[in-house]
Design an enzyme around this catalytic site. Structure first.
Site, PDB file in Angstrom:
ATOM      1  N   ASP A 296       0.752  -1.320  -0.038  1.00  0.00           N
ATOM      2  CA  ASP A 296       0.057   0.068   0.074  1.00  0.00           C
ATOM      3  C   ASP A 296       1.056   1.229   0.084  1.00  0.00           C
ATOM      4  O   ASP A 296       2.155   1.213   0.266  1.00  0.00           O
ATOM      5  CB  ASP A 296      -1.010   0.000   1.188  1.00  0.00           C
ATOM      6  CG  ASP A 296      -2.231   0.665   0.851  1.00  0.00           C
ATOM      7  OD1 ASP A 296      -2.046   1.714   0.090  1.00  0.00           O
ATOM      8  OD2 ASP A 296      -3.231   0.755   1.514  1.00  0.00           O
TER       9      ASP A 296
HETATM   10  C1  BGC Z   1      -5.054   3.202   0.207  1.00  0.00           C
HETATM   11  C2  BGC Z   1      -5.481   2.129  -0.634  1.00  0.00           C
HETATM   12  C3  BGC Z   1      -5.418   2.776  -2.051  1.00  0.00           C
HETATM   13  C4  BGC Z   1      -4.098   3.351  -2.287  1.00  0.00           C
HETATM   14  C5  BGC Z   1      -3.942   3.769  -3.726  1.00  0.00           C
HETATM   15  C6  BGC Z   1      -3.965   4.218  -0.124  1.00  0.00           C
HETATM   16  O1  BGC Z   1      -3.681   5.201   0.786  1.00  0.00           O
HETATM   17  O2  BGC Z   1      -5.216   2.551   1.447  1.00  0.00           O
HETATM   18  O3  BGC Z   1      -6.607   1.564  -0.524  1.00  0.00           O
HETATM   19  O4  BGC Z   1      -5.556   1.523  -2.938  1.00  0.00           O
HETATM   20  O5  BGC Z   1      -3.851   4.448  -1.453  1.00  0.00           O
HETATM   21  O6  BGC Z   1      -4.834   5.060  -3.832  1.00  0.00           O
END
Ligand code: BGC
Length: 748
Positions: A296
């Site tokens: 993530d």
């Molecule tokens: C979130 C994810 C997301 C990623 C990309 C992160 O902050 O936890 O769920 O896919 O950002 O946008």
């Protein structure tokens, strides 16, 4: 006849698919043999659009793009710089990126990923649907699948083939700011809806312009934060992790999910990004997952900067890659590239591990047809913005809306009532859509489609402007929206007040709150509305349940609309006026208070308290509204439960039937839910578990028999040895108020 015609073509299809897979494998291996270490590490690097973009939205910075792709060999890009782009802007962005990738030595295309969480978030005018919490309330897996298909088409029409969805985190902590992204507290609903979405994203074959690669997330336990604050520690005994959080992922893997994103938090002191046990032993060896694992946002470096388990940034990279992360969502710089290269040179990460990760990434790109044509596909363009998507959005919002209270049949509003529409959500669009709506936070209404309606608009359009008045101004937090004197004055002469309370949009950490209580100024407004003596109908648009215990008795009707996307307002007005008969069911136990956060699948000791004094109350499960609750404007009667046999044997099946009759005067939909309870087991059995559900439509006066088939595996639980097993014993079945009993045993 049909069968014999179909059979050879299906055979041919599956032959073609496996030949394709073999060809993809060969091509990936061939590429791997040609790749330098820089090219390999570049494939594992994902940066955010901002790294290659100019200040102006939707415009790339050619120098920065060349640097990313030529120098750092970046394999994947994600996100937007600020807000959603138009389809045409996306086409330009993706085309330029792929042009640049086409100039590289091996011409490996870039994999672009976006968060199409409830529809395609980041394309202007894309169709937004209910958040997962609302989808769970529909109890309609076919609807969940249809929505995922539209999302896939609108992503693909924008030139994007990788969707960071679905969220499979189980919503058992309502304080968590990402609760609206979950399918609620039940494992079976999460599994069913998650599998429906993944299948719909991928089933056409990823080369097809109607499909996208799914990314199940966030593996694992992310939603179980102890405090409810996003990205804070989780303490989760493995038995609980396996019972409530793992089954959704294991079902999704079986359904063919192509990729997975890792939980940003720590479980029992180990950040999941550093957990070889979870990312390799459980995910790969036990569950057999073969797709790409992406970190993530910034979560690898955070092993050093935030979690303090890696003494240096390089050690953070080593820990994560060796634990099993294939791609790093770095995303704002190239540090991962440099650090991983150093780590490989120092033999802290093996080439075998790098090759394994890169092979998976290349295979995904091959499967997606990016090597055949990496550009936005003309054939996908027709998949954007079709008028039937709006009809689907309205259906989804209709089916999500859950009628919690309808005292004296105040609803539907009859005749041509004069109404006052008040409260902060009455003229808000963002409070109807929530997170991931054209912007990450979803708050900026500027980017919503021009035809988006507020609740006030929808009711005025339906009833006629002369019948509807409001004290609300735009801007959820505008002080005028909390003016109790204005509300009371405006209530003069109306037949009813529709009071729109709840939550404005938020996502992730900005949505952290210290308390589930509804903000005081909203409860004050509710009391003021009730004090007018007019019937008050509370409409809640909220991502998570906020306590309404003190005001609920003052309300004649309560309608929970969640954040249900583009057609939320229209759907609310249809339900209020009776043009739609509500059928949503609560996907969580609506809590009464912070000391009463008991979930429906509670353990016996949560129901049966130790009594020391005769005057001590027995709390048990007493939410404000129970899991599965949801009223209708018609009445459904259930017959007794009929079992094919009161004894279930290993390898056997039990048929459960019940006849449902719509004995009211309106057509309607009803979800029949089947729960079981095992009387005694080697570990404390759940008081209820949802094992099956079916949603049916019945005309007034019509009956239908619903059939469920249970097998021993449906009764399984995780035992003290951490194995999922079914134990012999006596069981109750509950469907509505009806019950039946059976036993499961190996004995003849
Ligand atoms: C979130 C994810 C997301 C990623 C990309 C992160 O902050 O936890 O769920 O896919 O950002 O946008």
């Amino acid at each position: 006849m049909k069968k014999s015609l179909l059979f050879p073509s299906m055979l041919a299809l599956s032959f073609f698919a496996s030949a394709q897979t073999a060809a993809d494998r060969q091509k990936a291996d061939l590429l791997l043999r040609q790749m330098t270490i820089d090219e390999k590490i570049g494939q594992m690097t994902q940066v955010t659009l901002g790294v290659v973009a100019a200040a102006e939205d939707g415009v790339l910075d050619p120098t920065a793009l060349t640097k990313a792709i030529k120098e750092y060999k970046v394999g994947s890009i994600l996100n937007v710089t600020n807000h959603a782009l138009s389809v045409d802007q996306w086409k330009k962005v993706i085309t330029l990126i792929q042009d640049e990738a086409g100039k590289s030595r091996l011409k490996i295309p870039v994999l672009y990923g976006l968060d199409g969480i409830h529809g395609q978030t980041y394309t202007l005018d894309a169709t937004l649907f209910p958040q997962n919490i609302g989808i769970a309330a529909t109890r309609n897996p076919q609807l969940a699948a249809a929505i995922a298909k539209v999302t896939a088409k609108e992503l693909r029409a924008s030139g994007v083939r990788w969707n960071f969805a679905p969220v499979l985190d189980c919503g058992r902590q309502p304080l968590w700011s990402r609760f609206p992204e979950t399918y609620g507290e039940d494992v079976f609903i999460g599994k069913t809806m998650g599998v429906g979405a993944i299948t719909a994203y991928e089933e056409d074959g990823l080369r097809n312009p109607t499909a996208v690669a799914s990314c199940m997330k966030h593996f694992i336990g992310y939603s179980a934060s102890r405090t409810g604050k996003d990205r804070t520690p989780i303490y989760l005994p493995e038995i609980e992790l396996r019972e409530y959080y793992l089954p959704q992922f294991s079902a999704a893997i079986k359904a063919g999910a192509s990729s997975l994103m890792v939980n940003s938090s720590e479980i029992n002191g180990t950040p999941v990004h550093a957990s070889k046990y979870l990312l390799t032993d459980v995910l790969r060896k036990e569950l057999g997952f073969q797709g790409v694992v992406v970190s993530d946002w910034e979560d690898i470096i955070r092993l050093h900067t935030r979690h303090n388990v890696a003494a240096t940034p390089r050690q953070a990279v080593v820990l994560a890659v060796n634990a099993g992360v294939d791609m790093s969502m770095v995303p704002s710089d190239f540090s991962f590239f440099t650090l991983l290269k150093e780590a490989v040179q120092k033999k802290e990460v093996s080439i075998t591990r790098i090759d394994e990760a890169v092979r998976r990434i290349l295979l995904l790109k091959l499967k997606l047809g990016l090597f055949d044509n990496p550009y936005p596909e003309p054939a996908a363009a027709a998949g954007f913005g079709r008028s039937e998507y709006k009809t689907l959005a309205l259906q989804a919002a209709h089916e999500a809306i859950t009628l919690l209270k309808d005292e004296d049949n105040i609803l539907p509003l009859s005749g041509k009532p004069h109404i006052l529409v008040a409260g902060p959500a009455a003229r808000s669009i963002s409070a109807l859509n929530g997170c991931w709506s054209y912007t990450w936070q979803g708050k900026d209404e500027h980017w919503y489609p021009a035809d988006s309606k507020t609740i006030y608009d929808a009711l005025s359009d339906k009833l006629g402007a002369e019948y509807v008045r409001t004290t609300t101004v735009t801007g959820f937090d505008s002080p005028a929206n909390y003016d109790t004197s204005a509300l009371k004055a405006a209530a003069e002469g109306v037949d009813a007040i529709v009071l729109c309370l709840g939550e404005n949009a938020y996502a992730e950490s900005p949505g952290v709150i210290p308390d589930l209580a509804l903000p005081e100024q909203q409860t004050v407004l509710a009391r003021a509305a009730a004090s007018t003596g007019k019937p008050v109908i509370l409409v809640l648009t909220e991502g998570r349940p906020r306590f309404i215990t003190s005001i609920a008795p003052l309300m004649k009707g309560i309608l929970l609309a969640y954040w249900s996307g583009r057609k939320t307002a229209e759907a609310i007005s249809d339900v209020l006026t009776g043009d739609y008969n509500p059928d949503g069911r609560l996907p969580y136990s609506y809590p009464r208070s912070s000391g009463d956060m008991v979930l429906y699948d509670r353990k016996p000791t949560e129901d049966i308290r130790e009594i020391f004094n005769s005057d001590m109350t027995m709390d048990g499960y007493r939410p404000l509204y129970p899991f599965g609750w949801g009223l209708s404007y018609t009445k459904f009667d259930y017959s007794g439960i009929r079992l094919s046999n009161p004894h279930l044997k290993p390898g056997g099946q039990l048929t459960v039937q019940i006849t449902v009759t719509n004995s009211g005067s309106r057509d309607g939909k009803n979800t029949v839910e089947l729960y079981t309870r095992q009387h005694y087991a080697s570990i404390t059995p759940n008081t209820r578990r949802l094992r099956a559900f079916k949603k049916i439509s019945l005309k007034a006066g019509e009956s239908q028999t619903v059939t469920f088939t249970l097998s021993p595996a449906d009764l399984a639980f995780v035992n003290a040895q951490l194995k999922t097993a079914t134990e012999p014993g006596d069981f109750d079945i509950y469907i509505g108020e009806k019950t039946a009993e059976f036993d499961y045993s190996a004995a003849p």
